[in-house]
Design a protein around this motif. Structure first.
Motif, PDB file in Angstrom:
ATOM      1  N   GLU A   1      13.948   8.397   3.531  1.00  0.00           N
ATOM      2  CA  GLU A   1      13.660   7.216   4.343  1.00  0.00           C
ATOM      3  C   GLU A   1      12.968   6.118   3.541  1.00  0.00           C
ATOM      4  N   ASN A   2      13.218   4.880   3.953  1.00  0.00           N
ATOM      5  CA  ASN A   2      12.580   3.694   3.374  1.00  0.00           C
ATOM      6  C   ASN A   2      11.191   3.571   4.001  1.00  0.00           C
ATOM      7  N   VAL A   3      10.260   4.380   3.506  1.00  0.00           N
ATOM      8  CA  VAL A   3       8.947   4.464   4.164  1.00  0.00           C
ATOM      9  C   VAL A   3       8.201   3.125   4.146  1.00  0.00           C
ATOM     10  N   PRO A   4       8.157   2.374   3.034  1.00  0.00           N
ATOM     11  CA  PRO A   4       7.466   1.067   3.089  1.00  0.00           C
ATOM     12  C   PRO A   4       8.062   0.141   4.141  1.00  0.00           C
ATOM     13  N   GLY A   5       9.399   0.078   4.185  1.00  0.00           N
ATOM     14  CA  GLY A   5      10.053  -0.784   5.165  1.00  0.00           C
ATOM     15  C   GLY A   5       9.804  -0.335   6.593  1.00  0.00           C
ATOM     16  N   ILE A   6       9.896   0.973   6.814  1.00  0.00           N
ATOM     17  CA  ILE A   6       9.680   1.509   8.161  1.00  0.00           C
ATOM     18  C   ILE A   6       8.241   1.274   8.611  1.00  0.00           C
ATOM     19  N   ALA A   7       7.290   1.496   7.715  1.00  0.00           N
ATOM     20  CA  ALA A   7       5.873   1.252   8.068  1.00  0.00           C
ATOM     21  C   ALA A   7       5.676  -0.226   8.409  1.00  0.00           C
ATOM     22  N   GLY A   8       6.266  -1.104   7.585  1.00  0.00           N
ATOM     23  CA  GLY A   8       6.156  -2.542   7.844  1.00  0.00           C
ATOM     24  C   GLY A   8       6.803  -2.949   9.145  1.00  0.00           C
ATOM     25  N   LEU A   9       7.959  -2.348   9.445  1.00  0.00           N
ATOM     26  CA  LEU A   9       8.648  -2.630  10.714  1.00  0.00           C
ATOM     27  C   LEU A   9       7.788  -2.200  11.897  1.00  0.00           C
ATOM     28  N   GLY A  10       7.170  -1.026  11.792  1.00  0.00           N
ATOM     29  CA  GLY A  10       6.311  -0.551  12.867  1.00  0.00           C
ATOM     30  C   GLY A  10       5.133  -1.494  13.121  1.00  0.00           C
TER      31      GLY A  10
ATOM     32  N   MET B   1       3.302  14.380   3.309  1.00  0.00           N
ATOM     33  CA  MET B   1       2.926  14.463   4.724  1.00  0.00           C
ATOM     34  C   MET B   1       2.390  13.121   5.220  1.00  0.00           C
ATOM     35  N   ARG B   2       1.693  12.386   4.340  1.00  0.00           N
ATOM     36  CA  ARG B   2       1.199  11.065   4.739  1.00  0.00           C
ATOM     37  C   ARG B   2       2.374  10.111   4.950  1.00  0.00           C
ATOM     38  N   ALA B   3       3.366  10.201   4.068  1.00  0.00           N
ATOM     39  CA  ALA B   3       4.555   9.353   4.211  1.00  0.00           C
ATOM     40  C   ALA B   3       5.270   9.662   5.519  1.00  0.00           C
ATOM     41  N   GLU B   4       5.379  10.948   5.834  1.00  0.00           N
ATOM     42  CA  GLU B   4       6.024  11.349   7.086  1.00  0.00           C
ATOM     43  C   GLU B   4       5.274  10.795   8.292  1.00  0.00           C
ATOM     44  N   GLN B   5       3.953  10.710   8.174  1.00  0.00           N
ATOM     45  CA  GLN B   5       3.133  10.190   9.266  1.00  0.00           C
ATOM     46  C   GLN B   5       3.417   8.718   9.525  1.00  0.00           C
ATOM     47  N   TYR B   6       3.674   7.949   8.467  1.00  0.00           N
ATOM     48  CA  TYR B   6       4.028   6.535   8.647  1.00  0.00           C
ATOM     49  C   TYR B   6       5.299   6.398   9.492  1.00  0.00           C
ATOM     50  N   ILE B   7       6.277   7.250   9.211  1.00  0.00           N
ATOM     51  CA  ILE B   7       7.537   7.197   9.955  1.00  0.00           C
ATOM     52  C   ILE B   7       7.302   7.571  11.418  1.00  0.00           C
ATOM     53  N   LYS B   8       6.529   8.627  11.622  1.00  0.00           N
ATOM     54  CA  LYS B   8       6.229   9.065  12.988  1.00  0.00           C
ATOM     55  C   LYS B   8       5.488   7.980  13.764  1.00  0.00           C
ATOM     56  N   GLU B   9       4.513   7.345  13.125  1.00  0.00           N
ATOM     57  CA  GLU B   9       3.732   6.301  13.791  1.00  0.00           C
ATOM     58  C   GLU B   9       4.606   5.098  14.137  1.00  0.00           C
ATOM     59  N   ALA B  10       5.479   4.705  13.208  1.00  0.00           N
ATOM     60  CA  ALA B  10       6.361   3.566  13.468  1.00  0.00           C
ATOM     61  C   ALA B  10       7.295   3.856  14.636  1.00  0.00           C
TER      62      ALA B  10
ATOM     63  N   LYS C   1       0.836  -1.212   0.000  1.00  0.00           N
ATOM     64  CA  LYS C   1       0.000   0.000   0.000  1.00  0.00           C
ATOM     65  C   LYS C   1       0.868   1.259   0.000  1.00  0.00           C
ATOM     66  N   VAL C   2       1.912   1.252   0.824  1.00  0.00           N
ATOM     67  CA  VAL C   2       2.780   2.429   0.895  1.00  0.00           C
ATOM     68  C   VAL C   2       3.535   2.609  -0.425  1.00  0.00           C
ATOM     69  N   MET C   3       3.955   1.514  -1.043  1.00  0.00           N
ATOM     70  CA  MET C   3       4.690   1.608  -2.307  1.00  0.00           C
ATOM     71  C   MET C   3       3.816   2.102  -3.456  1.00  0.00           C
ATOM     72  N   THR C   4       2.549   1.703  -3.457  1.00  0.00           N
ATOM     73  CA  THR C   4       1.711   1.964  -4.632  1.00  0.00           C
ATOM     74  C   THR C   4       0.691   3.081  -4.439  1.00  0.00           C
ATOM     75  N   GLU C   5       0.357   3.407  -3.186  1.00  0.00           N
ATOM     76  CA  GLU C   5      -0.635   4.449  -2.927  1.00  0.00           C
ATOM     77  C   GLU C   5      -0.050   5.639  -2.171  1.00  0.00           C
TER      78      GLU C   5
END
Length: 239
Positions: free
Chosen positions: A227-236, A28-37, A11-15
């Motif tokens: 940042e590797n947002v898909p990876g970071i979101a998945g790690l979180g 800003m949505r991508a940044e939110q994934y990092i913050k949440e993780a 989802k992060v990679m494609t949307e």
């Protein structure tokens, strides 16, 4: 990889594929994934999200923890202590530091893979700046007494930094760095059913450390680069 983690990475990679440094909506949505993780992971350790730095995995976390704290604290001394059963991502950075003039003492273990606290105490010197001990051994499963090690290290030298490779321990054991006296903690995502190629380093706010990379200022300038947002979101999510 957990199915829910794989779904989120896709989802992060494609949307939600924006650059987290950008000021538009997707950024800003991508940044939110990092913050949440960071908030999720910090919550598992009972530390501040500001003390979590995302990396490419355990090897980078160990390299950064060892080489960049040693160099940042070289004026205080050039002696490092580790063990004879560490992972190559600890051994090889220590070998590099030895080439740079640092002296490393490697502690022995008993037949069960446990270090001797007496040998540790005898090995600590006035010029000791860093101690690195893995929490759980990746081959034997030996669990080192990190709280007792931390207590001993900090009693012998209040400015000695204690690093723990927790790559085989995180997610399997309750880890509380502030309570246990751990200053630096390395973790890898694929050990907890997260994506490969992502991990984090916990850095206590009081630790002096230099960046491993230099770039655009991301992650408090300590680990710059988009940042590797898909990876970071998945790690979180895996955490």
């Amino acid at each position: 990889v957990l199915p829910s983690v794989a779904d989120l990475v896709l989802k992060v990679m494609t949307e939600d594929y924006g650059n987290p440094s950008a000021k538009h909506g997707k950024g800003m949505r991508a940044e939110q994934y990092i913050k949440e993780a960071a908030e999720i992971i910090a919550g598992t350790l009972k530390v501040s999200p500001k003390e979590i730095i995302f990396t490419s995995g355990g090897s980078e976390s160990n390299n950064m923890a060892l080489t960049r704290t040693a160099i940042a604290n070289k004026r205080a001394g050039n002696h490092i202590i580790s063990t004879s059963i560490e992972h190559a991502s600890v051994y090889n950075p220590l070998a590099y530091l030895e080439e740079q003039g640092f002296e490393v003492t490697y502690l022995h273990t008993d037949r069960q893979g446990h270090i001797s606290l007496e040998e540790l105490e005898q090995s600590i010197r006035p010029d000791t700046i860093l101690v690195s001990v893995m929490y759980v051994n990746n081959e034997m499963g030996a669990i080192e007494p990190v709280e007792e090690i931390a207590s001993l290290v900090h009693q012998k030298g209040k400015n000695i930094i204690f690093h723990v490779d927790a790559i085989q321990a995180y997610g399997k054991m309750e880890i509380r760095p502030k309570k246990q006296g751990i200053d630096l903690l390395s973790v890898s995502g694929h050990k907890i059913h997260g994506p490969k190629g992502v991990g984090f380093l916990y850095i206590d706010e009081k630790v002096r450390i230099k960046p491993l990379l230099y770039g655009g200022g991301q992650q408090r300038d300590l680990r710059p680069g988009t940042e590797n947002v898909p990876g970071i979101a998945g790690l979180g999510l895996a955490a």
